[in-house]
Scaffold this active site. Structure first.
Site, PDB file in Angstrom:
ATOM      1  N   PHE A 122       0.862  -1.178   0.000  1.00  0.00           N
ATOM      2  CA  PHE A 122       0.000   0.000   0.000  1.00  0.00           C
ATOM      3  C   PHE A 122       0.901   1.231   0.000  1.00  0.00           C
ATOM      4  O   PHE A 122       1.683   1.425   0.935  1.00  0.00           O
ATOM      5  CB  PHE A 122      -0.850  -0.069   1.270  1.00  0.00           C
ATOM      6  N   ILE A 156       7.449   2.281   2.304  1.00  0.00           N
ATOM      7  CA  ILE A 156       6.354   1.386   1.950  1.00  0.00           C
ATOM      8  C   ILE A 156       6.695  -0.049   2.352  1.00  0.00           C
ATOM      9  O   ILE A 156       7.671  -0.627   1.873  1.00  0.00           O
ATOM     10  CB  ILE A 156       6.026   1.478   0.435  1.00  0.00           C
ATOM     11  N   ASP A 239     -10.132   1.879   7.678  1.00  0.00           N
ATOM     12  CA  ASP A 239     -11.179   1.380   8.574  1.00  0.00           C
ATOM     13  C   ASP A 239     -11.093  -0.140   8.691  1.00  0.00           C
ATOM     14  O   ASP A 239     -11.308  -0.707   9.751  1.00  0.00           O
ATOM     15  CB  ASP A 239     -12.578   1.762   8.056  1.00  0.00           C
ATOM     16  N   GLY A 340      14.564  -7.171  34.012  1.00  0.00           N
ATOM     17  CA  GLY A 340      15.748  -6.441  34.454  1.00  0.00           C
ATOM     18  C   GLY A 340      16.824  -6.435  33.388  1.00  0.00           C
ATOM     19  O   GLY A 340      16.526  -6.278  32.204  1.00  0.00           O
ATOM     20  N   GLU A 364       0.278   3.362   9.854  1.00  0.00           N
ATOM     21  CA  GLU A 364      -1.180   3.363   9.592  1.00  0.00           C
ATOM     22  C   GLU A 364      -1.900   4.478  10.357  1.00  0.00           C
ATOM     23  O   GLU A 364      -3.012   4.307  10.838  1.00  0.00           O
ATOM     24  CB  GLU A 364      -1.792   1.992   9.890  1.00  0.00           C
TER      25      GLU A 364
END
Ligand SMILES: Cc1cc2nc3c(=O)[nH]c(=O)nc-3n(C[C@H](O)[C@H](O)[C@H](O)COP(=O)(O)OP(=O)(O)OC[C@H]3O[C@@H](n4cnc5c(N)ncnc54)[C@H](O)[C@@H]3O)c2cc1C
Lengths: 390, 263
Positions: A122, A156, A239, A340, A364
């Site tokens: 994307f 990307i 969404d 630790g 995102e």
């Protein structure tokens, strides 16, 4: 916790957990060190049918929804979110096609994405356009039957490794928010190349590269939906994908919690296992509570979004991302504290988890941006109410 | 091509404990898995199926729970499964086991290749494969690391020996036992897992196989386990080094000191 999952959903969990146990855990430290792309594991995921969970059966998928995808992502993330991000980013690249492409485009691309034969990616972010997507400079100019793309996308995920790219470009600057459009670009298209691979704090098994378009000519049938729909496509994609980022957070937090509790029961100081100290118990209690709360939130919202054409999708998807992302960062940081000095060493997996977790608050849409979205949606929602609560 | 793969359900040896009093395996709480070498046999069959039009049937002889092992194999892409289960099979040694498995392969009728793991990790005999082949009157090869289907009626195989690799051509039907070099077993896929969950698995007993009860199980076994025990700790060992003449001298002295009869 019984989340009332169906038999098929439980099988998805079981299968993804088996992959994590047998294939991911043994190599995660090595991949983190070498920054090598996890092709071996992508092949396993492909052969296991997990790439197509959210894709309809008509396009070679398993016909599930956001929840099914989240269940797989969560289990993989328990092992390594670098690998799980690589997996999830293919879904992010696929959603613009799944949600908005025409039938021919869906037939051409979704079966290969569903089978894992080809990875997707994307491409929206640019050097000058991160949170402010409207600042993108990449252009697509119509030339007969073609569009010509020029510009550079930055950071990307799956860049260079994926073969199918959903890319946002400006088609008409004068139209402002209606001036951008999504295109499908394939690896190997003329004028399309990749920048160098980024070196990162975490998720180092995932590949992050520039996408470079220099007079890149693609046929006009690579346009997704209509010209001017770009920002809407991006929003609707987020969404769907943001609960998945939440699932990455739940998985990472669970992985860190598992190690912390196991360690705290074994580590002896002052003659007692450190889990007997209230300070450690309270840390573990907070870690466990927030992890479970994130999981409950994500499963519940994913179900809601799968069942309804949810009008509040943007708000609730942002809630998944922001809550589980912050939880993962907090739980991973506390895990290092519980272990630790050992936690700080690369011999133990929690330092990697802490480095990895940070990305969940950035990509995102940063968690600040998620809160902006939730705030703006609340403002809209309440402006429609006639009622007063005073 | 029809491939039959024989698998055995064994306790996951990574977690196995021996009861210090009875010296037997503590099976309680120990997960059962497909014998790791048999999983390589499943993988070898699936590799052939990837390349050709083969169908794969997986067989196991065991108690009703062995059904899980068969479903595990189905979830990895095997086509069919048969469970050989009957009270009469209990207590089988390798002879009775291979008698039973061979009868099942005979009943299936059209099997071209039988694949087995080189041995089971619980018994470690490596006998069942070759015994079955003998009962079925099939040529066989052990320690196979690579299988190529030449045409419908022959295989080219590579077998690993201590001296090197032997390449053989075998006519079908034949039986092969495989080693881990055939390739890492693939994991299940979601589609196959869903199919495996729903699959009805036929159960064949003594009568179905046309065997006489006295030829199977404990009564059909030539060997019987009388006692299982943990071997006593070995006494101290001495490493003899240096030029060969000195080594012989040292060895001779050691043997003499430990009063070996005849020295
Ligand atoms: C490893 C990695 C992988 C990525 N993968 C992809 C990918 O596959 N595809 C893709 O398109 N992009 C990807 N990105 C880009 C990512 O989505 C952006 O980094 C992110 O949206 C933030 O943009 P920015 O980094 O430019 O930060 P900026 O937008 O410059 O933000 C800097 C800081 O300012 C804050 N800020 C900015 N605006 C506001 C505001 N209005 N209100 C409050 N705070 C604000 C931010 O929250 C942040 O804290 C990836 C990034 C990384 C690091």
């Amino acid at each position: 916790m019984d989340y009332f999952l169906t038999e098929e959903q439980q099988m998805i969990q079981e299968l993804a957990a088996q992959i994590t146990k047998e294939k991911i855990r043994p190599v995660r430290a090595e991949l983190d060190e070498s920054e090598a792309f996890p092709w071996e594991i992508m092949k396993v995921l492909a052969q296991s049918d997990l790439f197509g969970l959210y894709i309809p059966e008509a396009y070679g998928g398993m016909g599930g929804g956001i929840l099914e995808n989240c269940l797989a992502i969560e289990q993989l993330a328990q092992g390594c979110i670098g690998i799980a991000t690589t997996f999830a980013a293919s879904g992010l690249g696929a959603y613009p096609i799944l949600l908005f492409a025409n039938e021919a485009q869906k037939q051409a691309y979704l079966p290969d994405i569903a089978s894992g034969k080809r990875l997707a990616a994307f491409g929206v972010t640019e050097s000058g356009a991160g949170s402010d997507v409207s600042g993108i400079q990449t252009t697509a100019v119509r030339d007969g039957d073609y569009y010509i793309l020029n510009g550079t996308k930055q950071w990307i995920t799956n860049g260079g490794e994926a073969e199918i790219y959903s890319v946002l470009a400006i088609t008409d600057r004068s139209k402002g928010p209606r001036g951008a459009s999504f295109f499908i670009v394939e690896k190997g298209d003329p004028g399309f190349s990749f920048g160098k691979k980024e070196k990162k704090l975490g998720i180092r098994a995932s590949a992050t590269r520039e996408l470079v378009f220099q007079d890149c000519r693609v046929r006009k049938d690579r346009l997704i939906a209509k010209e001017g729909m770009g920002f809407i496509v991006a929003m609707k994609t987020f969404d769907k994908s943001r609960p998945g980022i939440g699932a990455l957070g739940v998985g990472l937090a669970q992985g860190a919690l598992d190690i912390s509790v196991e360690y705290a029961r074994k580590r002896v100081q002052f003659g007692k296992p450190i889990i007997s100290f209230q300070a450690i118990q309270h840390k573990l209690a907070n870690m466990a509570t927030k992890t479970e709360a994130s999981r409950a939130l994500i499963y519940c919202i994913a179900r809601h979004m799968d069942a309804n054409d949810a009008p509040d999708a943007s708000k609730v998807a942002a809630m998944c991302k922001v809550f589980a992302g912050d939880t993962a960062m907090e739980v991973a940081t506390e895990a290092v504290q519980v272990l630790g000095g050992y936690g700080y060493m690369q011999d133990y997996p929690v330092e990697k988890m802490m480095r990895d977790a940070k990305i969940l608050q950035i990509y995102e849409g940063t968690n600040e941006i998620q809160r902006n979205i939730i705030g703006q949606e609340l403002n809209k929602e309440y402006s429609r109410l006639k009622e007063t609560f005073f | 091509m029809h491939i039959a793969v024989c698998i055995k359900q064994v306790p996951d040896t990574k977690n196995v404990r021996i009861d210090p009093d009875t010296h037997t395996l503590v099976r309680q709480g120990v997960e059962s898995i497909i014998n790791p070498f048999d999983l390589f046999a499943v993988e070898a069959a699936l590799k052939i199926k990837d390349e050709t039009q083969a169908t794969i049937t997986v067989l196991t002889m065991g108690p009703p729970q062995a059904d899980e092992a068969l479903r595990d194999a189905l979830s990895r892409g095997v086509d069919d499964a048969v469970l050989l289960s009957d009270r009469a099979f209990a207590g089988s040694d390798t002879w009775a086991t291979s008698t039973t498995l061979a009868a099942a392969v005979r009943k299936m009728g059209d099997v071209d290749v039988v694949l087995c793991g080189k041995q089971a990790v619980d018994g470690d005999t490596a006998q069942v494969g070759p015994e079955m082949a003998t009962f079925l009157d099939m040529p066989y090869a052990t320690f196979v690391k690579k299988i190529e289907v030449l045409d419908g009626s022959a295989l080219k195989i590579s077998r690993q020996t201590d001296e090197g690799v032997e390449i053989w051509k075998l006519p079908t039907p034949c039986l092969l036992t495989v080693i881990k070099e055939v390739g890492e077993p693939r994991l299940p896929s979601l589609r196959h897992k869903m199919r495996a969950k729903k699959a009805t698995i036929p159960v064949w007993g003594v009568a179905d196989l046309g065997l006489a009860p006295e030829n199977v199980g404990l009564s059909g076994s030539f060997t019987q386990v009388v006692r299982v025990f943990s071997p006593p700790r070995r006494t101290d060992r001495v490493l003899i080094q240096g030029p060969i003449e000195e080594q012989v001298e040292q060895l001779f002295r050691h043997l003499k000191e430990s009063k070996v009869p005849g020295l």
